[in-house]
Design an enzyme around this catalytic site. Sequence first.
Site, PDB file in Angstrom:
ATOM      1  CG  ASP A 293      61.920  34.935  33.449  1.00 25.04           C
ATOM      2  OD1 ASP A 293      62.928  34.298  33.628  1.00 25.04           O
ATOM      3  OD2 ASP A 293      62.955  35.816  32.339  1.00 25.04           O
ATOM      4  CG  ASP A 517      68.288  37.590  25.552  1.00 23.02           C
ATOM      5  OD1 ASP A 517      67.536  36.560  25.794  1.00 23.02           O
ATOM      6  OD2 ASP A 517      69.563  37.701  25.776  1.00 23.02           O
TER       7      ASP A 517
END
Length: 578
Positions: A293, A517
Amino acid sequence: MSRTVPKRSPRARTALLAACALIATAAGTAMAAEADVQAAAPGCSVDYAVQNDWGSGFTTAVTVTNTGDAVSSWDLKWSFGGSQQISQGWNAEVSQSGADVTASDVGYNGTLGTGDSASFGFNASYSGSNAVPETFTLNGVACNDDGGGDPDPDPDPTDPPGDKVDNPYAGAKVYVNPDWSEKAAAEPGGTAIADQPTGVWMDRIAAIEGTADARGLRAHLDTALEQQGDDEMVVQVVIYNLPGRDCSALASNGELGPEEIDRYKNEYIDPIAEILGDEKYAGLRIVTTVEIDSLPNLVTNTGSRPTATPECDVMLANGNYVKGVGYALGKLGAIDNVYNYVDAGHHGWIGWDDNLAASADVFYEAANAEGATPADVHGFITNTANFSALKEENFSITDTVGGKSVRESAWVDWNRSVDELSFAQSFRQRLVSTGFDSGIGMLIDTSRNGWGGPERPTGPGAMTDVDTYVDGGRYDRRIHVGNWCNQSGAGLGERPQTAPESGIDAYVWMKPPGESDGSSEEIPNDEGKGFDRMCDPTYEGNPRNGNSMSGALPDAPVSGHWFSAQFQELLRNAHPAL
């Protein structure tokens, strides 16, 4: 220190069996019997590895290495000695007539230089015995022969261990992280998957030496040597600590500030490279996932885009994402048994026309930064720690309903791909056209994209309108494709497997199932991890998820910490089912 033996081309395959000595015509070429074409002087070796045998069927990985002159296409042939019948192949066109099998290249893997390899696989059924074929021919010439007619199964002594192979997963076991496995096995029903291989995350400097609840990198590699035995062994390591990390998501922020590129190089990458380059680990195949990411943020979340953040604008301006990734690729790619796979987001992030080419350009820029070259990139990985469905089988990008394309549906929203497999395969071609090696392979993280359970659609939606059609048939049940944190309803996906589809080196579980997460509410911690409202189940969203509800599970801990409720949901909704 890194090994000093010279590297081959980035996708060269180590010959596991001795090359054959072959006789050509006086001109150094042979003529095809039925065609007026000139063929190069061939030579070959074959690695045929049965990876899974369940008594009535089996999966096999095959690697053919060209030890003769370069060829522009190839046919590998063999005959089964029993009742084996191939049902499915990948990375090659596989046909069978009786006991005779022909595997042919599929275009992109047809050109093999001297020392280059191609890997493919197949599933087959059988009854009785499942003997390994004794002889193979490449373009009509016998393989694995020393020229005197006697097979030579010994490795080539001039081919040093650690030389890069075409697909590191081919013919190899993959390391099972005992730290994760123990947590999984302690959960009700968790023993069903506790033996699956998962990634080892180096998400901060302290992770290199180890923490109170997780062993360090060297300890993982030592444990991998114990698991290896006489087999090839892949160890999956996630490189994840860029300065200003994940500028668009606070939950996965890191310990290094936006300008701390020198600390990233000296205190993070250099120590990792020193450990991975230790001669002790030269027999392992170390697969790195490089900086999740990061680079796509420079495309989608900067400038005048509605999804832009000030933090991403800073990282675009200072160049430290590009510099950091380039430095990691160069340092780690110089180690002979390390295979770098750069994170390439997922279809619901960069699958749109405006993002595809721009993302490939940024990846190529990073692959040429800080001493790196594209040869340091063995491939790319998509869907890391994400939830995008592997295959949406109930609709396709070419479908129309009432005169409207599926691309016009609210869910697809003009994307070029509807699922992760189609995205990975098409984006691979885009990356090659940008300048990366034509042999690059893709990985897809399938750890949490199964979307099974009783809510899984069994067929297409009604043809009332395009939205009803897509929403009624889609497996991915997120509220919005941009939702990424601890998603409600998710399930385990395809189990890790090698070469499952054309251009795909492996399905992997890079994100260990059961690790959060991000926290559902702010939780103070010493790991540099913030609180992101996308992990709050009451959050009503932002432009990056179409101002939709977050879809996150409640009561989640800080990212990377064990989340039992999520693990149990993943088990219940697994597809294929456990």
